[in-house]
Design a protein around this motif. Structure first.
Motif, PDB file in Angstrom:
ATOM      1  N   GLY A 244     -72.145 -14.403  66.654  1.00  0.00           N
ATOM      2  CA  GLY A 244     -73.341 -14.750  65.885  1.00  0.00           C
ATOM      3  C   GLY A 244     -73.301 -14.205  64.482  1.00  0.00           C
ATOM      4  O   GLY A 244     -72.252 -13.884  63.932  1.00  0.00           O
ATOM      5  N   SER A 245     -74.493 -14.087  63.926  1.00  0.00           N
ATOM      6  CA  SER A 245     -74.611 -13.604  62.555  1.00  0.00           C
ATOM      7  C   SER A 245     -75.244 -12.225  62.554  1.00  0.00           C
ATOM      8  O   SER A 245     -75.446 -11.628  63.592  1.00  0.00           O
ATOM      9  CB  SER A 245     -75.462 -14.580  61.737  1.00  0.00           C
ATOM     10  N   GLY A 246     -75.561 -11.758  61.398  1.00  0.00           N
ATOM     11  CA  GLY A 246     -76.135 -10.424  61.243  1.00  0.00           C
ATOM     12  C   GLY A 246     -75.163  -9.568  60.465  1.00  0.00           C
ATOM     13  O   GLY A 246     -73.945  -9.744  60.550  1.00  0.00           O
ATOM     14  N   THR A 247     -75.708  -8.665  59.705  1.00  0.00           N
ATOM     15  CA  THR A 247     -74.862  -7.813  58.875  1.00  0.00           C
ATOM     16  C   THR A 247     -75.234  -6.361  59.074  1.00  0.00           C
ATOM     17  O   THR A 247     -76.299  -6.045  59.603  1.00  0.00           O
ATOM     18  CB  THR A 247     -75.003  -8.172  57.379  1.00  0.00           C
ATOM     19  N   GLY A 248     -74.359  -5.514  58.632  1.00  0.00           N
ATOM     20  CA  GLY A 248     -74.608  -4.083  58.698  1.00  0.00           C
ATOM     21  C   GLY A 248     -73.966  -3.456  59.920  1.00  0.00           C
ATOM     22  O   GLY A 248     -73.937  -4.042  60.995  1.00  0.00           O
ATOM     23  N   ALA A 249     -73.420  -2.269  59.719  1.00  0.00           N
ATOM     24  CA  ALA A 249     -72.757  -1.545  60.799  1.00  0.00           C
ATOM     25  C   ALA A 249     -73.740  -1.200  61.903  1.00  0.00           C
ATOM     26  O   ALA A 249     -74.918  -0.923  61.644  1.00  0.00           O
ATOM     27  CB  ALA A 249     -72.108  -0.283  60.255  1.00  0.00           C
TER      28      ALA A 249
ATOM     29  N   ASN B  23     -68.795   3.267  64.699  1.00  0.00           N
ATOM     30  CA  ASN B  23     -69.640   2.097  64.442  1.00  0.00           C
ATOM     31  C   ASN B  23     -68.771   0.855  64.474  1.00  0.00           C
ATOM     32  O   ASN B  23     -67.542   0.940  64.371  1.00  0.00           O
ATOM     33  CB  ASN B  23     -70.300   2.197  63.071  1.00  0.00           C
ATOM     34  N   LEU B  24     -69.412  -0.290  64.573  1.00  0.00           N
ATOM     35  CA  LEU B  24     -68.759  -1.578  64.399  1.00  0.00           C
ATOM     36  C   LEU B  24     -69.204  -2.128  63.068  1.00  0.00           C
ATOM     37  O   LEU B  24     -70.319  -1.861  62.618  1.00  0.00           O
ATOM     38  CB  LEU B  24     -69.131  -2.524  65.536  1.00  0.00           C
ATOM     39  N   ALA B  25     -68.361  -2.920  62.431  1.00  0.00           N
ATOM     40  CA  ALA B  25     -68.636  -3.420  61.081  1.00  0.00           C
ATOM     41  C   ALA B  25     -69.889  -4.283  61.015  1.00  0.00           C
ATOM     42  O   ALA B  25     -70.506  -4.398  59.958  1.00  0.00           O
ATOM     43  CB  ALA B  25     -67.434  -4.194  60.552  1.00  0.00           C
TER      44      ALA B  25
END
Length: 176
Positions: free
Chosen positions: A5-10, A20-22
């Motif tokens: 899917g979409s979305g941003t930020g660790a 963390n994941l990217a």
């Protein structure tokens, strides 16, 4: 970790990974060979089984998941982050059943002592020391990742270098 899917930020990886994941993930494919093997959604619910196979002749571990598990997601554009961790076998040494990676100096210092099981059956190269029946070691700045698949042009040592910044961020690579 599979990202469809979409979305941003660790976002934080699962407990005990210390990384963390990217970006946000949609699924986690877990194959630990002991317990908890399966596909989990982002909420942590197990949504499908995983077939796990060890191939000693080629030194490979193969996990198989039916692609229908991912629903209508376009797997040709999906990305994934692969992290190899050491299983903590439920003995309370390891948050989330992930065993800590101890500091190299500490790991080496246990050879020939009453603690030589740490050198013989654990990993060194991170930070921290064993502190009894705690689910973590005494320094959780380092990732408990012992191997990963990184994007072209990246090095494992650079990605996992917790001294450059903590927590480290595990990158995604294309699935297709």
């Amino acid at each position: 970790y599979v990202r469809t899917g979409s979305g941003t930020g660790a976002v934080p990886a699962l407990p005990g990974v210390n990384a963390n994941l990217a970006a946000p993930y949609n699924f986690v494919v877990v194959g630990d060979g002991f317990s908890g093997t399966g596909v989990r959604d982002a909420s942590g619910a197990t949504v499908a089984p995983v077939s796990l196979l060890a191939l000693p002749a080629t030194k490979q571990i193969v996990m198989t998941v039916d692609k229908s598990v991912f629903g209508a997601a376009n797997l040709a554009t999906a990305t994934y982050a692969v992290a190899m961790l050491s299983h903590a076998d439920g003995n309370s040494e390891g948050l989330g059943d992930v065993r800590p990676v101890y500091s190299l100096a500490y790991w080496n210092s246990t050879v020939g002592t009453g603690m030589s099981w740490i050198h013989d059956f654990r990993f060194g190269g991170g930070a921290g020391q064993w502190i009894g029946n705690s689910p973590w070691d005494d320094d959780t700045r380092d990732p408990n990742t012992i191997d990963l698949i990184g994007p072209a042009g990246s090095s494992q040592s650079t990605v996992l270098d917790w001294t450059a910044g903590s927590p480290v961020t595990l990158p995604y690579v294309p699935l297709g």
